[in-house]
Design an enzyme around this catalytic site. Structure first.
Site, PDB file in Angstrom:
ATOM      1  N   TYR A 132     -10.088  21.278 -11.428  1.00  0.00           N
ATOM      2  CA  TYR A 132      -9.349  22.421 -11.977  1.00  0.00           C
ATOM      3  C   TYR A 132      -9.877  22.801 -13.350  1.00  0.00           C
ATOM      4  O   TYR A 132     -10.087  23.979 -13.651  1.00  0.00           O
ATOM      5  CB  TYR A 132      -7.856  22.090 -12.058  1.00  0.00           C
ATOM      6  CG  TYR A 132      -7.059  23.122 -12.815  1.00  0.00           C
ATOM      7  CD1 TYR A 132      -6.791  24.373 -12.260  1.00  0.00           C
ATOM      8  CD2 TYR A 132      -6.588  22.859 -14.098  1.00  0.00           C
ATOM      9  CE1 TYR A 132      -6.072  25.330 -12.968  1.00  0.00           C
ATOM     10  CE2 TYR A 132      -5.863  23.807 -14.804  1.00  0.00           C
ATOM     11  CZ  TYR A 132      -5.612  25.039 -14.230  1.00  0.00           C
ATOM     12  OH  TYR A 132      -4.907  25.980 -14.942  1.00  0.00           O
TER      13      TYR A 132
ATOM     14  N   SER B   8      -1.080  27.252 -24.780  1.00  0.00           N
ATOM     15  CA  SER B   8      -1.146  28.013 -23.528  1.00  0.00           C
ATOM     16  C   SER B   8       0.229  28.217 -22.908  1.00  0.00           C
ATOM     17  O   SER B   8       1.090  27.329 -22.961  1.00  0.00           O
ATOM     18  CB  SER B   8      -2.045  27.278 -22.526  1.00  0.00           C
ATOM     19  OG  SER B   8      -1.946  27.869 -21.242  1.00  0.00           O
TER      20      SER B   8
ATOM     21  N   GLN C 181      -0.265  31.782 -26.707  1.00  0.00           N
ATOM     22  CA  GLN C 181      -0.851  32.690 -25.711  1.00  0.00           C
ATOM     23  C   GLN C 181       0.107  32.847 -24.543  1.00  0.00           C
ATOM     24  O   GLN C 181       0.632  31.863 -24.019  1.00  0.00           O
ATOM     25  CB  GLN C 181      -2.188  32.141 -25.221  1.00  0.00           C
ATOM     26  CG  GLN C 181      -2.796  32.883 -24.039  1.00  0.00           C
ATOM     27  CD  GLN C 181      -2.430  32.236 -22.703  1.00  0.00           C
ATOM     28  OE1 GLN C 181      -2.170  31.044 -22.629  1.00  0.00           O
ATOM     29  NE2 GLN C 181      -2.395  33.035 -21.646  1.00  0.00           N
TER      30      GLN C 181
ATOM     31  N   TYR D 184       1.075  34.739 -20.667  1.00  0.00           N
ATOM     32  CA  TYR D 184       0.877  35.570 -19.482  1.00  0.00           C
ATOM     33  C   TYR D 184       2.214  36.249 -19.236  1.00  0.00           C
ATOM     34  O   TYR D 184       3.242  35.564 -19.128  1.00  0.00           O
ATOM     35  CB  TYR D 184       0.524  34.724 -18.261  1.00  0.00           C
ATOM     36  CG  TYR D 184      -0.764  33.962 -18.348  1.00  0.00           C
ATOM     37  CD1 TYR D 184      -1.993  34.609 -18.312  1.00  0.00           C
ATOM     38  CD2 TYR D 184      -0.761  32.568 -18.436  1.00  0.00           C
ATOM     39  CE1 TYR D 184      -3.183  33.900 -18.369  1.00  0.00           C
ATOM     40  CE2 TYR D 184      -1.939  31.846 -18.495  1.00  0.00           C
ATOM     41  CZ  TYR D 184      -3.145  32.519 -18.461  1.00  0.00           C
ATOM     42  OH  TYR D 184      -4.317  31.812 -18.521  1.00  0.00           O
TER      43      TYR D 184
ATOM     44  N   THR E 287      -2.728  37.526 -22.936  1.00  0.00           N
ATOM     45  CA  THR E 287      -3.880  37.516 -22.034  1.00  0.00           C
ATOM     46  C   THR E 287      -3.703  38.612 -20.999  1.00  0.00           C
ATOM     47  O   THR E 287      -2.698  38.657 -20.294  1.00  0.00           O
ATOM     48  CB  THR E 287      -4.033  36.148 -21.347  1.00  0.00           C
ATOM     49  OG1 THR E 287      -4.373  35.181 -22.338  1.00  0.00           O
ATOM     50  CG2 THR E 287      -5.122  36.183 -20.305  1.00  0.00           C
TER      51      THR E 287
ATOM     52  N   ARG F 238     -10.327  31.034  -6.672  1.00  0.00           N
ATOM     53  CA  ARG F 238     -10.954  29.790  -7.123  1.00  0.00           C
ATOM     54  C   ARG F 238     -11.112  28.847  -5.925  1.00  0.00           C
ATOM     55  O   ARG F 238     -10.279  27.974  -5.670  1.00  0.00           O
ATOM     56  CB  ARG F 238     -10.148  29.155  -8.242  1.00  0.00           C
ATOM     57  CG  ARG F 238     -10.076  30.055  -9.474  1.00  0.00           C
ATOM     58  CD  ARG F 238      -9.323  29.411 -10.617  1.00  0.00           C
ATOM     59  NE  ARG F 238      -9.072  30.388 -11.680  1.00  0.00           N
ATOM     60  CZ  ARG F 238      -8.278  30.177 -12.723  1.00  0.00           C
ATOM     61  NH1 ARG F 238      -7.670  29.010 -12.851  1.00  0.00           N
ATOM     62  NH2 ARG F 238      -8.086  31.110 -13.626  1.00  0.00           N
TER      63      ARG F 238
ATOM     64  N   LYS G  44      -6.204  39.340 -25.519  1.00  0.00           N
ATOM     65  CA  LYS G  44      -7.267  38.465 -25.026  1.00  0.00           C
ATOM     66  C   LYS G  44      -7.734  38.915 -23.641  1.00  0.00           C
ATOM     67  O   LYS G  44      -6.920  39.291 -22.797  1.00  0.00           O
ATOM     68  CB  LYS G  44      -6.763  37.020 -24.955  1.00  0.00           C
ATOM     69  CG  LYS G  44      -7.800  35.998 -24.490  1.00  0.00           C
ATOM     70  CD  LYS G  44      -7.209  34.591 -24.515  1.00  0.00           C
ATOM     71  CE  LYS G  44      -8.237  33.546 -24.137  1.00  0.00           C
ATOM     72  NZ  LYS G  44      -8.647  33.644 -22.713  1.00  0.00           N
TER      73      LYS G  44
ATOM     74  N   ARG H 284     -13.353  32.284 -15.007  1.00  0.00           N
ATOM     75  CA  ARG H 284     -12.332  31.815 -14.072  1.00  0.00           C
ATOM     76  C   ARG H 284     -11.550  32.946 -13.413  1.00  0.00           C
ATOM     77  O   ARG H 284     -10.640  32.675 -12.620  1.00  0.00           O
ATOM     78  CB  ARG H 284     -11.361  30.878 -14.800  1.00  0.00           C
ATOM     79  CG  ARG H 284     -12.023  29.604 -15.285  1.00  0.00           C
ATOM     80  CD  ARG H 284     -11.151  28.831 -16.251  1.00  0.00           C
ATOM     81  NE  ARG H 284      -9.963  28.259 -15.637  1.00  0.00           N
ATOM     82  CZ  ARG H 284      -9.927  27.085 -15.010  1.00  0.00           C
ATOM     83  NH1 ARG H 284     -11.042  26.372 -14.873  1.00  0.00           N
ATOM     84  NH2 ARG H 284      -8.805  26.612 -14.514  1.00  0.00           N
TER      85      ARG H 284
END
Length: 410
Positions: free
Chosen positions: A51, A133, A153, A155, A181, A190, A280, A307
């Site tokens: 990962y 994060s 950061q 999401y 982000t 992925r 970002k 990613r």
């Protein structure tokens, strides 16, 4: 918080010995950032390492990040008195010991015990920033109070109420920099995660059990220690409330309608957030202009470490055009930075600051907080050494005159 960073900078400048003169035996094998990955791979379960190390689809963008730095050559100047050189950098009014910070990385708590706190504490002690994060496994409030973190950061889904609640939570925790982000409207493809059996949440299985048992040091020192201290890890910071556990058969992480996130929501955050606002995931000069017009204080030029969109251009290739239109915004960059010379190339091409991710996570997995501190020292020493070899004493003196496109890359 600025005065704490100033103190760390001054202490480092006065008392810190050179890396090669002060390396403990257990850190001596690590001579550069790249050396940590092999040790991390040996310590981590296959799924967790996969990962961290993996990228999207063919890994084209991941590989292009590193190749983009090799496509530039440095142009040194000689007979310059560089005895008074300094890598100290001022960003948003705070002076840092070096022109780099630790990028946000999800699930850092699986690299080592309380990994989020390890990264933040090592960064704060070294006088550099670390970005917490949204997919970390420790409450952002604890990382702020115990680790000194001030950058967060997020999401975010395109849902006003959830955005406002999350912004309010981050502000209440004492953060001064909010990083949105913007390059994850949908989950990336992925395939590496599928091949290694990794999923979010982790699905209990015999394969997962075997992967854990095959790494007894990790199982005891990280997973069991975490369970005994905090219980089953949860996604603590995806929303204004606690998210689901990382280990579950049935819980599906409710990430919301990220594909509805738009410039209107950046404006909403700007109205509600009193601190610095960073966007970002920017690779387009046009988007940089939009960010500036919507009140962003800075952008992080990034393809998410390769990613997300495979085939997206490397951040370094996008950097010069974005720097030209940034105006008063601060321009930062991440992706593919592994050496002090990479940092100097990015600064010469228009970046004010850089962020580095995976190497610090691998350092945490390999040697815990000692490893992260050592990795910071290694990169700092490379930057200072390369400044001398390049013939500069201050980072602000770097310019396009110090880099040229390699003839093979022209």
């Amino acid at each position: 918080m600025a005065h704490l960073h100033e103190a760390a900078v001054q202490e480092r400048a006065v008392t810190a010995p050179r890396v090669e003169d002060a390396t403990p035996r257990h850190l001596a094998p690590f001579l550069c950032l790249a050396d940590f990955e092999a040790a991390a791979r040996r310590r981590l379960p296959r799924q967790i390492y996969g990962y961290y190390a993996g990228a999207a689809e063919t890994c084209q963008s991941f590989q292009a990040n590193a190749a983009s730095f090799r496509s530039y050559e440095l142009v040194p100047r000689v007979l310059a008195d560089v005895s008074a050189r300094s890598a100290r950098t001022t960003l948003f009014g705070t002076t840092y010991a070096a022109p780099f910070g630790i990028a946000p990385m999800g699930l850092s708590g699986l690299a080592t015990f309380e990994g989020e706190l390890v990264l933040a504490r090592a960064a704060t002690q070294a006088g550099i920033p670390a970005i917490v994060s949204a997919t970390s496994l420790m409450p952002l409030e604890r990382v702020a109070t115990q680790g000194g973190a001030r950058w967060f950061q997020a999401y975010l889904p395109g849902e006003d109420a959830r955005i406002e609640a999350m912004v309010d939570r981050v502000e209440a925790a004492g953060y001064d920099t909010f990083v949105l982000t913007a390059d994850v409207p949908v989950p990336a493809n992925r395939e590496n995660n599928v091949r290694t059996g990794f999923s979010i949440p982790l699905q209990p299985s015999l394969r997962l059990l075997w992967d854990g048992l095959s790494r007894p040091h990790w199982l005891g020192a990280t997973w069991l220690a975490t369970f005994l201290r905090n219980g089953v890890p949860h996604f603590e910071n995806m929303d204004a409330f606690r998210g689901p556990p990382i280990l579950s058969r049935h819980v599906v992480r409710a990430i919301g309608a990220r594909d509805q996130l738009s410039w209107r929501h950046l404006a909403l955050i700007r109205r509600r957030w009193p601190g610095r606002l960073i966007l970002k995931g920017v690779l387009s000069a046009e988007d940089a202009v939009q960010a500036r017009e919507h009140g962003a204080d800075g952008v992080i030029v990034s393809n998410h470490g390769g990613r997300q969109l495979d085939g997206a251009r490397p951040a370094l290739a996008a950097l010069p055009a974005i720097a030209e239109v940034a105006g008063p915004m601060r321009v930062m960059v991440d992706g593919g930075i592994r050496r002090g010379s990479d940092v100097l190339k990015a600064l010469a091409l228009g970046a004010h600051f850089v962020f580095v991710g995976r190497p610090f996570l691998f350092a945490a997995a390999a040697r815990g907080e000692d490893g992260v501190r050592h990795a910071i020292r290694l990169l700092s020493a490379e930057i200072e050494r390369d400044m001398a070899l390049l013939g500069v004493t201050r980072l602000e003196a770097l310019s396009r005159a110090h880099v040229e496109r390699a003839s093979w890359a022209a």
